[in-house]
Design a protein around this motif. Sequence first.
Motif, PDB file in Angstrom:
ATOM      1  N   GLN A  80      37.667  26.992  34.705  1.00 54.39           N
ATOM      2  CA  GLN A  80      38.099  27.219  35.970  1.00 54.39           C
ATOM      3  C   GLN A  80      38.677  28.447  36.207  1.00 54.39           C
ATOM      4  O   GLN A  80      39.446  28.903  35.103  1.00 54.39           O
ATOM      5  CB  GLN A  80      39.007  26.208  36.319  1.00 54.39           C
ATOM      6  N   PRO A  81      38.605  29.095  37.197  1.00 56.72           N
ATOM      7  CA  PRO A  81      39.369  30.329  37.715  1.00 56.72           C
ATOM      8  C   PRO A  81      40.790  30.141  37.271  1.00 56.72           C
ATOM      9  O   PRO A  81      41.550  31.032  36.727  1.00 56.72           O
ATOM     10  CB  PRO A  81      39.091  30.668  39.095  1.00 56.72           C
ATOM     11  N   SER A  82      41.347  28.914  37.304  1.00 52.75           N
ATOM     12  CA  SER A  82      42.909  28.700  36.996  1.00 52.75           C
ATOM     13  C   SER A  82      43.055  28.753  35.683  1.00 52.75           C
ATOM     14  O   SER A  82      44.235  29.002  35.198  1.00 52.75           O
ATOM     15  CB  SER A  82      43.285  27.347  37.577  1.00 52.75           C
ATOM     16  N   ASP A  83      42.102  28.601  34.840  1.00 53.56           N
ATOM     17  CA  ASP A  83      42.184  29.048  33.399  1.00 53.56           C
ATOM     18  C   ASP A  83      42.445  30.421  33.017  1.00 53.56           C
ATOM     19  O   ASP A  83      43.075  30.521  31.769  1.00 53.56           O
ATOM     20  CB  ASP A  83      41.150  28.396  32.470  1.00 53.56           C
ATOM     21  N   SER A  84      42.159  31.355  34.037  1.00 54.71           N
ATOM     22  CA  SER A  84      42.504  32.912  33.674  1.00 54.71           C
ATOM     23  C   SER A  84      44.031  33.094  33.234  1.00 54.71           C
ATOM     24  O   SER A  84      44.977  32.739  33.967  1.00 54.71           O
ATOM     25  CB  SER A  84      42.280  33.464  34.898  1.00 54.71           C
ATOM     26  N   ALA A  85      44.130  33.576  32.123  1.00 53.06           N
ATOM     27  CA  ALA A  85      45.574  33.608  31.582  1.00 53.06           C
ATOM     28  C   ALA A  85      45.431  34.455  30.071  1.00 53.06           C
ATOM     29  O   ALA A  85      44.141  34.552  29.646  1.00 53.06           O
ATOM     30  CB  ALA A  85      46.445  32.167  31.398  1.00 53.06           C
ATOM     31  N   THR A  86      46.567  34.553  29.417  1.00 55.72           N
ATOM     32  CA  THR A  86      46.732  35.030  28.177  1.00 55.72           C
ATOM     33  C   THR A  86      46.774  33.850  27.242  1.00 55.72           C
ATOM     34  O   THR A  86      47.675  33.018  27.646  1.00 55.72           O
ATOM     35  CB  THR A  86      47.483  36.057  28.013  1.00 55.72           C
ATOM     36  N   TYR A  87      45.996  33.657  26.058  1.00 58.12           N
ATOM     37  CA  TYR A  87      46.129  32.485  25.517  1.00 58.12           C
ATOM     38  C   TYR A  87      46.676  32.945  23.956  1.00 58.12           C
ATOM     39  O   TYR A  87      46.289  33.801  23.465  1.00 58.12           O
ATOM     40  CB  TYR A  87      44.920  31.772  25.238  1.00 58.12           C
ATOM     41  N   LEU A  88      47.850  32.428  23.664  1.00 59.27           N
ATOM     42  CA  LEU A  88      48.476  32.916  22.363  1.00 59.27           C
ATOM     43  C   LEU A  88      48.375  31.558  21.448  1.00 59.27           C
ATOM     44  O   LEU A  88      48.727  30.666  21.563  1.00 59.27           O
ATOM     45  CB  LEU A  88      50.001  33.087  22.682  1.00 59.27           C
ATOM     46  N   CYS A  89      48.072  32.041  20.134  1.00 57.74           N
ATOM     47  CA  CYS A  89      48.100  31.399  18.959  1.00 57.74           C
ATOM     48  C   CYS A  89      49.393  31.323  18.270  1.00 57.74           C
ATOM     49  O   CYS A  89      50.002  32.519  18.647  1.00 57.74           O
ATOM     50  CB  CYS A  89      47.052  31.099  18.165  1.00 57.74           C
ATOM     51  N   LYS A 107      48.661  38.031  19.057  1.00 54.34           N
ATOM     52  CA  LYS A 107      48.908  39.059  19.933  1.00 54.34           C
ATOM     53  C   LYS A 107      48.579  38.516  21.390  1.00 54.34           C
ATOM     54  O   LYS A 107      48.937  39.025  22.388  1.00 54.34           O
ATOM     55  CB  LYS A 107      48.403  40.241  19.851  1.00 54.34           C
ATOM     56  N   GLY A 108      47.631  37.460  21.467  1.00 58.02           N
ATOM     57  CA  GLY A 108      47.305  36.699  22.705  1.00 58.02           C
ATOM     58  C   GLY A 108      45.753  37.543  22.943  1.00 58.02           C
ATOM     59  O   GLY A 108      45.481  38.654  22.977  1.00 58.02           O
ATOM     60  N   THR A 109      44.953  36.719  23.666  1.00 56.74           N
ATOM     61  CA  THR A 109      43.701  36.940  24.125  1.00 56.74           C
ATOM     62  C   THR A 109      43.714  36.759  25.750  1.00 56.74           C
ATOM     63  O   THR A 109      44.047  35.672  26.351  1.00 56.74           O
ATOM     64  CB  THR A 109      42.722  36.105  23.484  1.00 56.74           C
ATOM     65  N   LEU A 110      43.264  37.637  26.368  1.00 56.13           N
ATOM     66  CA  LEU A 110      43.292  37.832  27.945  1.00 56.13           C
ATOM     67  C   LEU A 110      41.967  37.225  28.335  1.00 56.13           C
ATOM     68  O   LEU A 110      40.766  37.826  28.061  1.00 56.13           O
ATOM     69  CB  LEU A 110      43.807  39.145  28.517  1.00 56.13           C
ATOM     70  N   LEU A 111      41.905  36.070  28.999  1.00 59.35           N
ATOM     71  CA  LEU A 111      40.814  35.260  29.549  1.00 59.35           C
ATOM     72  C   LEU A 111      40.725  35.414  31.033  1.00 59.35           C
ATOM     73  O   LEU A 111      41.793  35.116  31.888  1.00 59.35           O
ATOM     74  CB  LEU A 111      40.709  33.838  29.134  1.00 59.35           C
ATOM     75  N   THR A 112      39.607  35.715  31.392  1.00 55.02           N
ATOM     76  CA  THR A 112      39.267  35.613  32.983  1.00 55.02           C
ATOM     77  C   THR A 112      38.053  34.940  33.114  1.00 55.02           C
ATOM     78  O   THR A 112      37.083  34.997  32.780  1.00 55.02           O
ATOM     79  CB  THR A 112      38.985  37.133  33.473  1.00 55.02           C
ATOM     80  N   VAL A 113      38.122  33.784  34.027  1.00 58.47           N
ATOM     81  CA  VAL A 113      37.130  32.992  34.485  1.00 58.47           C
ATOM     82  C   VAL A 113      36.903  33.327  36.144  1.00 58.47           C
ATOM     83  O   VAL A 113      37.689  33.304  36.758  1.00 58.47           O
ATOM     84  CB  VAL A 113      37.624  31.559  34.465  1.00 58.47           C
ATOM     85  N   ASN A 114      35.691  33.703  36.064  1.00 60.85           N
ATOM     86  CA  ASN A 114      35.276  34.131  37.593  1.00 60.85           C
ATOM     87  C   ASN A 114      34.494  33.434  38.089  1.00 60.85           C
ATOM     88  O   ASN A 114      33.698  32.586  37.397  1.00 60.85           O
ATOM     89  CB  ASN A 114      34.314  35.541  37.254  1.00 60.85           C
ATOM     90  N   PRO A 115      35.000  33.050  39.544  1.00 53.02           N
ATOM     91  CA  PRO A 115      34.240  32.044  40.405  1.00 53.02           C
ATOM     92  C   PRO A 115      32.777  32.470  40.860  1.00 53.02           C
ATOM     93  O   PRO A 115      32.479  33.578  40.719  1.00 53.02           O
ATOM     94  CB  PRO A 115      35.120  32.117  41.567  1.00 53.02           C
TER      95      PRO A 115
END
Lengths: 115, 114
Positions: A80-89, A107-115
């Motif tokens: 979902q677009p609301s999942d757009s964030a940086t994900y850190l392990c 270091k984190g992965t930047l994720l963008t979910v496009n509507p």
Amino acid sequence: QKEVEQDPGPLSVPEGAIVSLNCTYSNSAFQYFMWYRQYSRKGPELLMYTYSSGNKEDGRFTAQVDKSSKYISLFIRDSQPSDSATYLCAMSDIRSGGSNYKLTFGKGTLLTVNP
Amino acid sequence: DGGITQSPKYLFRKEGQNVTLSCEQNLNHDAMYWYRQDPGQGLRLIYYSQIVNDFQKGDIAEGYSVSREKKESFPLTVTSAQKNPTAFYLCASSISYGTQETQYFGPGTRLLVL
């Protein structure tokens, strides 16, 4: 070799896609594995927490740990677009006696979910 | 409403000045931590405290100081000895140190140098 490697992305996917985020690590003593989600300019929030190898599911999120390959993954279904964030392990090595609890972060992965 | 609060949200430091970042938690957690986050980098541990009146250096303690006089409070001072203080500072806490309980984070303070 860094202790934890994580592809920084950015990763851009369409809404509804399955997302796979990954980290590799070198320290075989790591036993506890976490995924945090961090929205822009906010503190990280804990998403998933697993111990040792195996899978753990929570709603649309699945965390997978393969200790033999030193590889962890986070899968997001029906993104979902609301999942757009940086994900850190993050991972930790809690030795006997409980005297060494330190989180080591990717270091984190930047994720963008496009509507 | 339990959680971790950090203040201020933004902080400006002049050359040669010491500044103090506040961190308060009402989770009744014993252990507290300070991290620094720079763009494109993971979180790096500055200091941690297992219990009141005790704290230990993390990986990048130089130029920082802390105190832990109360269970719920763990302030971080960025001293003038820290030559590159511009970063996002995160406070975290966990139920106790050295257990399998993981850490929970506050909203962060962004420190900028004038």
